[in-house]
Design a protein around this motif. Structure first.
Motif, short mmCIF file in Angstrom:
data_model
loop_
_atom_site.label_atom_id
_atom_site.label_comp_id
_atom_site.label_asym_id
_atom_site.label_seq_id
_atom_site.Cartn_x
_atom_site.Cartn_y
_atom_site.Cartn_z
N ASN A 61 36.66 104.84 5.11
CA ASN A 61 35.33 104.46 4.64
C ASN A 61 34.92 105.28 3.42
N SER A 62 35.90 105.88 2.76
CA SER A 62 35.63 106.57 1.50
C SER A 62 35.47 105.56 0.37
N TRP A 63 34.78 105.96 -0.69
CA TRP A 63 34.68 105.09 -1.86
C TRP A 63 36.07 104.81 -2.43
N LEU A 64 36.92 105.81 -2.46
CA LEU A 64 38.27 105.68 -3.00
C LEU A 64 39.00 104.51 -2.35
N PHE A 65 39.00 104.46 -1.03
CA PHE A 65 39.74 103.43 -0.30
C PHE A 65 39.06 102.08 -0.43
N GLN A 66 37.75 102.05 -0.24
CA GLN A 66 37.06 100.76 -0.21
C GLN A 66 36.98 100.12 -1.59
N TYR A 67 36.75 100.93 -2.61
CA TYR A 67 36.69 100.36 -3.96
C TYR A 67 38.04 99.80 -4.36
N GLN A 68 39.13 100.51 -4.07
CA GLN A 68 40.45 99.99 -4.42
C GLN A 68 40.77 98.73 -3.64
N TRP A 69 40.37 98.70 -2.38
CA TRP A 69 40.58 97.48 -1.58
C TRP A 69 39.89 96.30 -2.24
N VAL A 229 57.72 117.42 1.29
CA VAL A 229 56.53 116.59 1.10
C VAL A 229 56.42 116.29 -0.39
N TRP A 230 56.25 115.03 -0.74
CA TRP A 230 56.27 114.63 -2.15
C TRP A 230 55.17 115.34 -2.92
N ASP A 231 55.56 116.00 -4.04
CA ASP A 231 54.57 116.76 -4.80
C ASP A 231 54.65 116.50 -6.31
N ASP A 232 55.36 115.46 -6.72
CA ASP A 232 55.53 115.17 -8.14
C ASP A 232 54.75 113.93 -8.54
N PRO A 233 53.57 114.09 -9.17
CA PRO A 233 52.77 112.91 -9.51
C PRO A 233 53.45 112.01 -10.53
N ALA A 234 54.28 112.56 -11.39
CA ALA A 234 54.93 111.76 -12.42
C ALA A 234 55.93 110.77 -11.82
N ASP A 237 55.47 106.77 -8.33
CA ASP A 237 55.85 105.35 -8.25
C ASP A 237 57.23 105.19 -7.62
N TYR A 238 58.16 106.09 -7.97
CA TYR A 238 59.49 106.01 -7.38
C TYR A 238 59.42 106.20 -5.87
N ALA A 239 58.63 107.17 -5.42
CA ALA A 239 58.50 107.42 -3.99
C ALA A 239 57.92 106.20 -3.27
N ILE A 240 56.92 105.57 -3.89
CA ILE A 240 56.30 104.39 -3.27
C ILE A 240 57.29 103.23 -3.23
N ASP A 241 58.04 103.05 -4.30
CA ASP A 241 59.07 102.00 -4.30
C ASP A 241 60.12 102.25 -3.23
N ARG A 242 60.51 103.52 -3.06
CA ARG A 242 61.51 103.85 -2.05
C ARG A 242 60.95 103.64 -0.64
N LEU A 243 59.68 104.01 -0.42
CA LEU A 243 59.04 103.75 0.86
C LEU A 243 59.05 102.25 1.17
N GLN A 271 47.98 102.00 -5.57
CA GLN A 271 46.84 102.57 -6.26
C GLN A 271 46.06 103.55 -5.37
N THR A 272 45.97 103.22 -4.08
CA THR A 272 45.26 104.12 -3.17
C THR A 272 46.02 105.42 -2.99
N MET A 273 47.34 105.34 -2.88
CA MET A 273 48.14 106.56 -2.76
C MET A 273 48.00 107.44 -3.99
N LYS A 274 47.96 106.83 -5.17
CA LYS A 274 47.81 107.62 -6.39
C LYS A 274 46.46 108.33 -6.41
N SER A 275 45.41 107.61 -6.05
CA SER A 275 44.08 108.24 -6.03
C SER A 275 44.00 109.31 -4.96
N ALA A 276 44.59 109.03 -3.79
CA ALA A 276 44.55 110.01 -2.70
C ALA A 276 45.38 111.25 -3.05
#
Length: 401
Positions: A61-69, A229-234, A237-243, A271-276
Motif C-alpha cells: 500500500n505504498s505509493w511506490l507500489f500502487q503508482y507503478q501498478w 544478495v543482488w547489490d548492483d543497480p547497473a 535488469d539482468y537479474a530480473i531477466d534471469r529470475l 519497474q517496482t523492483m528498481k524503485s524498491a
C-alpha cells in the motif's frame, strides 16, 4: 465550510470535497477525490509521509507500489483516489478504481483497491492512515467510498489484518443499509525469526533441521556454491531477466504458473523492483552453482519483515535442490539483518506449512448495490456456487472475486 485541502498538492486542480463530518475528537474531516494520473503522481510526498508512520503499512500500500501498478494496469479505467483532510492536513489516503466486467451478459462495475484485479496479486492492501486517529479517518474514507457513483459492487480484498479499514467499511455499510459479505481473503503462513541462525535451527524438529543442513551439504559436495544478495543497480535488469527465465523454467516442469507470464506482469515487477532497490526494500537472494546463477528468490524487506514474492530455479539442477538450499540462505540472511518475520504471502505450497510458525488472515469485504450489475454479480459469483455445492452436498466453495 471553506476548505483549503487542495493546497496540500501544489498544482492540482480543485476537486470536489465530500461533506465534512466531525470525528470522535470533535475535529472536522473532509474528503477530496482525485481522478487523474498527474494528481496521483503529485501525491507521492504526502503518501510517503503518511506511509512512514502508518501502523498498517506494507510495501503493497505504498505509493511506490500502487503508482507503478496504475501505470501498467490502469489503462482507461476510472481512477478514484480519496484523500482525507483535517484542516488542510492529509490524514488518510485510499487508492481505488472502477473495473468494468461482464457477468451473465450484464455490465458490472467493481470498485477495487488500486493494486488488485490484475495478474499480480498483492496482500496487505488498504489505506494509509495517520496513526493517532485511525478509525475515525478510516470510517470517513469508507463512507466516502460507498457514496462514490459509478459502481455496482465494492470488492475490497486482501486487507491488511492490522488495518482498521475492514471494520470501518463494515460499519459504513450498515449505516448505508447495504448488503455486505465479510470473508477471509487469504490464510498466510509466516516464520517468526529468532536472534540467530543457530537459534532458528535449534527451534526446528530434528528431522527438519537435518533436511536443511543436508540439502546444503549435498549441493556443496556436487557444485561450487556462492550465495549473495543482488547489490548492483547497473545490472539489475539482468537479474530480473534471469529470475523470469528461472521461474518460467521451474514452473514449466511443474505444469505452469501465472506469474511472469505476461508482458504487463514482467514490466510491473521490473519497474517496482528498481524503485524498491533504490529505497533499500528489495532483496534478490541468489545462488550460483559452478559460476552460474541457478536460483533466485525475490523478496521485499520492510519494517524488519521479509516478504517472499516469487522464486525460480534451474530444473536441470533439481538434484542439488537449488530452491530449497537458497530458501535456507534467505532465512539465514534475514535473521542476520535483524528481521523479525519471514512472510510467505499468499499461495499454497507444502514447504510453507512445513516451515511456518504462525498464520495470519487478510480480510475482504464486498458491499452490494441493488442494481442490475450488483444482482448479476451476486447471482454468478456467490449464490450459484453456493446453491450448486449444497445440491451436490459438497463443502461450500471459496467464493469468486
Amino acid at each position: 465550510m471553506q476548505h483549503n485541502g487542495a493546497a496540500q498538492f501544489p498544482g492540482l486542480a480543485s476537486r470536489p470535497l465530500l461533506a465534512p463530518s466531525a470525528d470522535s475528537a470533535g475535529r472536522e474531516l473532509a474528503v477530496q477525490f482525485l481522478t487523474s494520473n498527474e494528481e496521483f503522481a503529485r501525491l507521492a510526498p504526502e503518501w510517503n509521509r503518511l506511509h512512514a508512520s502508518a501502523k498498517a503499512a506494507s510495501v503493497f500500500n505504498s505509493w511506490l507500489f500502487q503508482y507503478q501498478w496504475w501505470q501498467v494496469y490502469g489503462a482507461d479505467q476510472p481512477l478514484r483516489i480519496l484523500v482525507a483532510l483535517d484542516r488542510g492536513e492529509t490524514v488518510g489516503i485510499l487508492g481505488l478504481y472502477i473495473q468494468r466486467v461482464v457477468v451473465l451478459g450484464v455490465p458490472v462495475r467493481l470498485l477495487r483497491f488500486v493494486g488488485s484485479g490484475a495478474d499480480t496479486h498483492p496482500d496487505d492492501l488498504g489505506p494509509v492512515l495517520a496513526p493517532d486517529r485511525e478509525f475515525a479517518v478510516a470510517l470517513k474514507l469508507a463512507r466516502a467510498a460507498l457514496r462514490l457513483s459509478g459502481s455496482d459492487v465494492a470488492v475490497l480484498s486482501d486487507i491488511d489484518p492490522e488495518s482498521v479499514f475492514a471494520s470501518a467499511l463494515e460499519r459504513a455499510s450498515i449505516e448505508a443499509d447495504r448488503s455486505t459479505l465479510q470473508e477471509i481473503s487469504e490464510r498466510i503462513a509466516y516464520v517468526e525469526l529468532p536472534g540467530s541462525w543457530n537459534g532458528y535451527l535449534k527451534s526446528l524438529s530434528s528431522d527438519r533441521r537435518t533436511r536443511i543442513k543436508s540439502a546444503r551439504k549435498k549441493a556443496q559436495a556436487a557444485h561450487k556454491l556462492r550465495f549473495f544478495v543482488w547489490d548492483d543497480p547497473a545490472k539489475l535488469d539482468y537479474a530480473i531477466d534471469r529470475l523470469t527465465e528461472l521461474h518460467r523454467a521451474r514452473w514449466q516442469e511443474a505444469g505452469g504458473s501465472g506469474s511472469f507470464a505476461t508482458p504487463e506482469y514482467i514490466e510491473f515487477h521490473r519497474q517496482t523492483m528498481k524503485s524498491a532497490f533504490a529505497r533499500g526494500w528489495l532483496r534478490l537472494y541468489c545462488l550460483e552453482l559452478d559460476g552460474e546463477i541457478a536460483a533466485i528468490t525475490y523478496c521485499y524487506r520492510f519494517r524488519n519483515r521479509v516478504y517472499l514474492m516469487q522464486a525460480g530455479f534451474d530444473p536441470r539442477l533439481a538434484k542439488a535442490n537449488p530452491g530449497k538450499v537458497l530458501l535456507g540462505f534467505a532465512l539465514e540472511h534475514a535473521i542476520g539483518e535483524g528481521n523479525e518475520v519471514f512472510d510467505f504471502l499468499k499461495g499454497e505450497h507444502r514447504y510453507k506449512d512445513q516451515l511456518a510458525t504462525g498464520y495470519r488472515n487478510t480480510r475482504g469485504v464486498r458491499v452490494f448495490r441493488n442494481t442490475p450489475g450488483g444482482l448479476a454479480y451476486r447471482l454468478r459469483r456467490i449464490w450459484l456456487p453456493q446453491w450448486k455445492a449444497r445440491l451436490l452436498r459438497r463443502p461450500l466453495p471459496k467464493l469468486m472475486i
